[in-house]
Design a protein around this motif. Structure first.
Motif, mmCIF file in Angstrom:
data_model
loop_
_atom_site.group_PDB
_atom_site.id
_atom_site.type_symbol
_atom_site.label_atom_id
_atom_site.label_comp_id
_atom_site.label_asym_id
_atom_site.label_seq_id
_atom_site.Cartn_x
_atom_site.Cartn_y
_atom_site.Cartn_z
ATOM 1 N N VAL A 48 -10.357 31.300 15.619
ATOM 2 C CA VAL A 48 -10.805 30.095 15.201
ATOM 3 C C VAL A 48 -9.929 29.740 13.989
ATOM 4 O O VAL A 48 -9.712 30.539 13.021
ATOM 5 C CB VAL A 48 -12.194 30.162 14.536
ATOM 6 N N LYS A 49 -9.314 28.557 14.104
ATOM 7 C CA LYS A 49 -8.136 28.028 13.128
ATOM 8 C C LYS A 49 -8.545 26.856 12.501
ATOM 9 O O LYS A 49 -9.292 25.976 12.999
ATOM 10 C CB LYS A 49 -6.752 28.073 13.650
ATOM 11 N N VAL A 50 -8.089 26.599 11.287
ATOM 12 C CA VAL A 50 -8.467 25.473 10.475
ATOM 13 C C VAL A 50 -7.020 24.669 9.787
ATOM 14 O O VAL A 50 -6.141 25.334 9.472
ATOM 15 C CB VAL A 50 -9.411 25.745 9.230
ATOM 16 N N SER A 51 -7.285 23.372 10.042
ATOM 17 C CA SER A 51 -6.234 22.380 9.524
ATOM 18 C C SER A 51 -6.829 21.440 8.971
ATOM 19 O O SER A 51 -7.747 21.024 9.068
ATOM 20 C CB SER A 51 -5.356 21.810 10.874
ATOM 21 N N PHE A 52 -6.054 20.853 7.755
ATOM 22 C CA PHE A 52 -6.734 19.869 6.916
ATOM 23 C C PHE A 52 -5.410 18.699 6.951
ATOM 24 O O PHE A 52 -4.318 19.029 7.100
ATOM 25 C CB PHE A 52 -6.837 20.162 5.481
ATOM 26 N N VAL A 53 -5.855 17.537 6.387
ATOM 27 C CA VAL A 53 -5.019 16.254 6.400
ATOM 28 C C VAL A 53 -5.933 15.238 5.534
ATOM 29 O O VAL A 53 -7.161 15.360 5.348
ATOM 30 C CB VAL A 53 -4.877 15.619 7.850
ATOM 31 N N THR A 54 -5.110 14.731 4.632
ATOM 32 C CA THR A 54 -5.758 13.697 3.785
ATOM 33 C C THR A 54 -5.058 12.199 4.209
ATOM 34 O O THR A 54 -3.815 12.129 4.074
ATOM 35 C CB THR A 54 -5.338 13.784 2.296
ATOM 36 N N LEU A 55 -5.963 11.521 4.618
ATOM 37 C CA LEU A 55 -5.888 10.073 4.906
ATOM 38 C C LEU A 55 -5.801 9.199 3.868
ATOM 39 O O LEU A 55 -6.938 9.081 3.195
ATOM 40 C CB LEU A 55 -6.852 9.612 6.145
ATOM 41 N N PRO A 56 -4.867 8.168 3.457
ATOM 42 C CA PRO A 56 -5.087 7.477 2.379
ATOM 43 C C PRO A 56 -5.953 6.177 2.632
ATOM 44 O O PRO A 56 -6.216 5.675 3.827
ATOM 45 C CB PRO A 56 -3.614 6.880 2.300
ATOM 46 N N ASP A 57 -6.667 5.749 1.649
ATOM 47 C CA ASP A 57 -7.671 4.359 1.321
ATOM 48 C C ASP A 57 -8.565 4.338 2.780
ATOM 49 O O ASP A 57 -8.508 3.338 3.647
ATOM 50 C CB ASP A 57 -6.495 3.214 1.715
ATOM 51 N N GLN A 58 -9.248 5.344 2.769
ATOM 52 C CA GLN A 58 -10.450 5.461 3.721
ATOM 53 C C GLN A 58 -11.547 4.665 3.059
ATOM 54 O O GLN A 58 -11.971 4.810 1.883
ATOM 55 C CB GLN A 58 -10.947 6.687 3.950
ATOM 56 N N PRO A 59 -12.071 3.558 4.074
ATOM 57 C CA PRO A 59 -13.297 3.057 3.530
ATOM 58 C C PRO A 59 -14.525 3.490 3.201
ATOM 59 O O PRO A 59 -15.366 3.141 2.184
ATOM 60 C CB PRO A 59 -13.636 1.995 4.764
ATOM 61 N N THR A 60 -14.740 4.744 3.270
ATOM 62 C CA THR A 60 -15.901 5.629 3.219
ATOM 63 C C THR A 60 -15.713 6.649 1.933
ATOM 64 O O THR A 60 -16.526 6.962 1.170
ATOM 65 C CB THR A 60 -16.319 6.897 4.097
ATOM 66 N N GLY A 61 -14.248 6.528 1.343
ATOM 67 C CA GLY A 61 -14.005 7.150 0.117
ATOM 68 C C GLY A 61 -13.869 8.533 0.239
ATOM 69 O O GLY A 61 -13.246 9.292 -0.657
ATOM 70 N N HIS A 65 -9.948 15.193 5.932
ATOM 71 C CA HIS A 65 -10.364 15.621 7.313
ATOM 72 C C HIS A 65 -10.228 17.304 7.739
ATOM 73 O O HIS A 65 -9.134 17.618 7.068
ATOM 74 C CB HIS A 65 -9.959 14.563 8.290
ATOM 75 N N ILE A 66 -10.919 17.586 8.531
ATOM 76 C CA ILE A 66 -10.841 18.930 8.786
ATOM 77 C C ILE A 66 -10.769 19.056 10.156
ATOM 78 O O ILE A 66 -11.566 18.430 10.999
ATOM 79 C CB ILE A 66 -11.820 19.746 8.152
ATOM 80 N N CYS A 67 -9.864 19.996 10.879
ATOM 81 C CA CYS A 67 -10.034 20.213 12.294
ATOM 82 C C CYS A 67 -10.014 21.485 12.465
ATOM 83 O O CYS A 67 -9.282 22.472 11.646
ATOM 84 C CB CYS A 67 -8.660 19.809 12.860
ATOM 85 N N PHE A 68 -10.890 22.053 13.423
ATOM 86 C CA PHE A 68 -10.957 23.523 13.886
ATOM 87 C C PHE A 68 -11.309 23.666 15.204
ATOM 88 O O PHE A 68 -11.801 22.672 15.912
ATOM 89 C CB PHE A 68 -12.127 24.040 12.820
ATOM 90 N N ASN A 69 -10.927 24.752 15.751
ATOM 91 C CA ASN A 69 -11.340 24.989 17.276
ATOM 92 C C ASN A 69 -12.219 25.982 17.224
ATOM 93 O O ASN A 69 -12.363 27.110 16.547
ATOM 94 C CB ASN A 69 -10.028 25.491 17.943
ATOM 95 N N THR A 103 -5.528 27.203 20.711
ATOM 96 C CA THR A 103 -5.396 28.345 20.109
ATOM 97 C C THR A 103 -4.843 28.029 18.475
ATOM 98 O O THR A 103 -5.030 28.828 17.580
ATOM 99 C CB THR A 103 -4.309 28.924 20.605
ATOM 100 N N CYS A 104 -4.271 26.629 18.139
ATOM 101 C CA CYS A 104 -3.718 26.395 16.876
ATOM 102 C C CYS A 104 -3.436 24.916 17.039
ATOM 103 O O CYS A 104 -3.561 24.390 17.950
ATOM 104 C CB CYS A 104 -2.374 27.062 16.671
ATOM 105 N N HIS A 105 -3.299 24.238 15.664
ATOM 106 C CA HIS A 105 -2.833 22.911 15.444
ATOM 107 C C HIS A 105 -2.501 22.571 14.143
ATOM 108 O O HIS A 105 -2.417 23.490 13.309
ATOM 109 C CB HIS A 105 -4.403 21.942 15.727
ATOM 110 N N ASP A 106 -1.815 21.439 14.172
ATOM 111 C CA ASP A 106 -1.357 20.933 13.058
ATOM 112 C C ASP A 106 -1.131 19.453 12.967
ATOM 113 O O ASP A 106 -0.720 18.823 13.842
ATOM 114 C CB ASP A 106 0.153 21.482 12.976
ATOM 115 N N PHE A 107 -1.377 18.952 11.759
ATOM 116 C CA PHE A 107 -1.188 17.573 11.565
ATOM 117 C C PHE A 107 0.247 17.056 10.966
ATOM 118 O O PHE A 107 0.853 17.791 10.474
ATOM 119 C CB PHE A 107 -2.380 17.102 10.230
#
Length: 590
Positions: A48-61, A65-69, A103-107
């Protein structure tokens, strides 16, 4: 520094632990309850792998975001950190795959906007997919027919500084450079040699029209388990099942560093935030710290009872020569800490040997798209203490402090043995590399150079007390010092030479700069070592307000840093199993 252990039985999972900055806690929010555990799926060995990304100006504040398999499934959720837990009933994206496992991921941090982001996903059958989990309009497949490589994807990353190039490694021991807008072709690629070195080779695709892959790397023997770009973006570190850490200048494709594990294969690698040190872990149950500038092992750490799966530096917990200590517990210091997320590709200049400024601090602008805060200049600051973590198959989470007194210790004790290998690269033993040794090193003849921290003589001989020693022949391999997977006999055997055979024998390397003995370098003890899961731990990510761990059962846990919780007395277990809601499900056939 002794290992700290909380009370309780051996099988009790820890929900909090104390270090000098305070207490790390597994956090939960009142609106969430601990979901029911699902039985461990023994049919898949995909971590199980984890990736993070930060998107600018999201309406929800909520920008993170997190991605995992988990098994055949891939999830993307809004990540709310330590303050709130994710709403598991509303995934941003969920995909279920048939016939293969992610098996793996990347933003891609270079092309993201508030409305879309590119996500690379590697699979157990060798394919690579490019998707947009936000808009869901983008979907491309690479190596779809498995004509390039049929083995499992072990690691993939977007190339730092490039919006459309990415690097993919496979368990075949090969890496490939792709461009996202090029086709892979309908026939197997034909290659021609581009560059070759000791136990590695780089090829280009021989074709009339440009196609993927642009480059093919063959590195070492056995599976290439992981690679990592340096924060300065100039260097690439790889770890393989043959037990070697290899460091390349990515642009020139030159091998600039080489280290061998004490036993078995190496499984994981990471760089320090200032690009000065590399930490590796693997089947020897150790963490090994290698100095990029000095080209030598500066420390090993023993705390795990089984293989080390992941190592990661904590960029938010470092100390400097001027006395500033960023321990992660002071709110007023957080704006000064570099915003280096788990997939950070910030460009930091490679540290030089010049002295830091009088104040010890300066400001640089991070190239991460999500960061508009001032942060510390890694080039001019003299870091005196690093914090890094490790997780392993023993289900333990360890924190380590790499301090100045360890980093400045002289290397090795007096040894008299000499190991001969390739005539062009001489491996010197760990003689007295103390103050006297450094003085002697400054008196080396001009026609003698340094390669990977070792003296190289133009006469292609090693001198010991005015005599020459011949290379000793080894009749057979020391099987007990090998990982079974490293004995694979695949395509990279074309790089086999007498030099590589010498490097493959751990006995001949022990006591050299490539593999010092256990008593020749300082042995670290973990600051803390806790059992936090029932199954092996598979990932570790340090964030500004927390540390995130993942285990093979599919549980992604958030550990709040000291001073980052809203309820100091809340120590409830917060190992959140991100469930399997049926909405937003995509079935993908590969």
């Amino acid at each position: 520094m002794a290992v700290q252990c909380d009370g309780g039985g051996k099988d009790e999972l820890k929900t909090h632990f104390m270090i000098r900055e305070g207490v790390y806690k597994l956090m939960t929010h009142s609106e969430y309850s601990r979901p029911n555990r699902v039985g461990y799926n023994t049919q898949t060995n995909t971590p199980v792998k984890v990736s993070f990304v930060t998107l600018p100006d999201q309406p929800t504040g909520c920008n993170d975001h997190i991605c995992f398999n988990v098994g055949r499934e891939l999830y993307v959720y809004v990540y709310k950190g330590v303050k709130k837990a994710a709403d598991l009933t509303k995934p941003v994206d969920k995909r279920v795959y048939k016939g293969t496992y992610p098996t793996c991921h990347d933003f891609n941090l270079h092309t993201l906007t508030s409305e879309n982001v590119s996500l690379l996903v590697g699979f157990s059958a060798g394919q690579i997919q490019l998707i947009d989990p936000i808009k869901k309009e983008l979907s491309k497949l690479y190596n779809e027919e498995r004509l390039i490589d049929k083995t499992r994807v072990t690691c993939l990353k977007w190339v730092p500084g490039s919006p459309n190039l990415f690097l993919v490694s496979h368990s075949s021991g090969q890496m490939y450079v792709y461009k996202d807008d090029l086709p892979c072709g309908t026939t197997p690629p034909h290659y021609q040699i581009f560059k070759q070195g000791e136990n590695f080779a780089v090829y280009t695709c021989k074709t009339k029209s440009t196609r993927n892959p642009l480059y093919r790397w063959i590195v070492g023997e056995g599976s290439l388990n992981q690679f990592s770009f340096s924060p300065c973006s100039q260097y690439l570190a790889t770890v393989s099942q043959d037990g070697f850490l290899r460091v390349f200048n990515y642009d020139t494709m030159d091998l600039v560093g080489l280290v061998r594990s004490y036993f078995g294969g190496l499984l994981c690698v990471c760089w320090s935030p200032d690009s000065k040190y590399i930490v590796v872990g693997g089947e020897d149950d150790l963490v090994t710290v290698w100095s990029f500038l000095e080209k030598r092992v500066v420390a090993r750490g023993y705390g795990h009872k089984s293989w080390v799966n992941v190592v990661a530096f904590d960029a938010h917990n470092i100390s400097y020569a001027d006395g500033v200590d960023f321990g992660g517990s002071e709110e007023d210091l957080s704006p000064l800490i570099a915003s280096t997320g788990p997939n950070d590709s910030s460009k930091l200049s490679i540290p030089n040997n010049s002295k830091s400024s009088a104040s010890g601090t300066s400001v640089y602008q991070s190239s991460t798209a999500t960061s508009n805060r001032s942060s510390l200049d890694m080039q001019t600051l003299n870091i005196t203490s690093y914090r890094f973590g490790s997780v392993g198959q023993d289900t333990q989470f360890c924190l380590w402090d790499l301090t100045e007194d360890v980093l400045k210790q002289p290397m090795g004790r007096m040894r008299t043995s000499v190991v001969l290998t390739n005539p062009s690269i001489q491996l010197f033993p760990l003689t007295k590399f103390n103050n006297v040794g450094h003085a002697q090193a400054n008196c080396i003849a001009k026609d003698t150079s340094m390669v990977d921290g070792n003296l190289v003589s133009p006469l292609n001989v090693v001198s010991k007390s005015g005599t020459l020693e011949k290379e000793k022949k080894v009749d057979k391999d020391h099987k007990r010092n090998f990982s079974l997977s490293s004995r694979s006999n695949d395509k990279n055997s074309l790089n086999k030479s007498s030099y590589s055979k010498a490097l493959d024998d751990p006995v001949r390397l022990i006591g050299t700069t490539i593999c010092p003995r256990l008593d020749e370098v300082p042995m670290l003890e973990p600051l803390v070592c806790k059992r936090i899961a029932h199954e092996r731990l598979t990932d570790l990510v340090f964030r500004e307000d927390c540390a995130v761990t993942a285990c093979q059962e599919g549980y992604v846990c958030t550990w709040a840093r000291p001073g980052k919780t809203t309820k100091d007395n809340d120590i409830n277990f917060n190992c959140k199993k991100y469930g399997s809601p049926e909405n937003n499900k995509h079935k993908v056939l590969i």
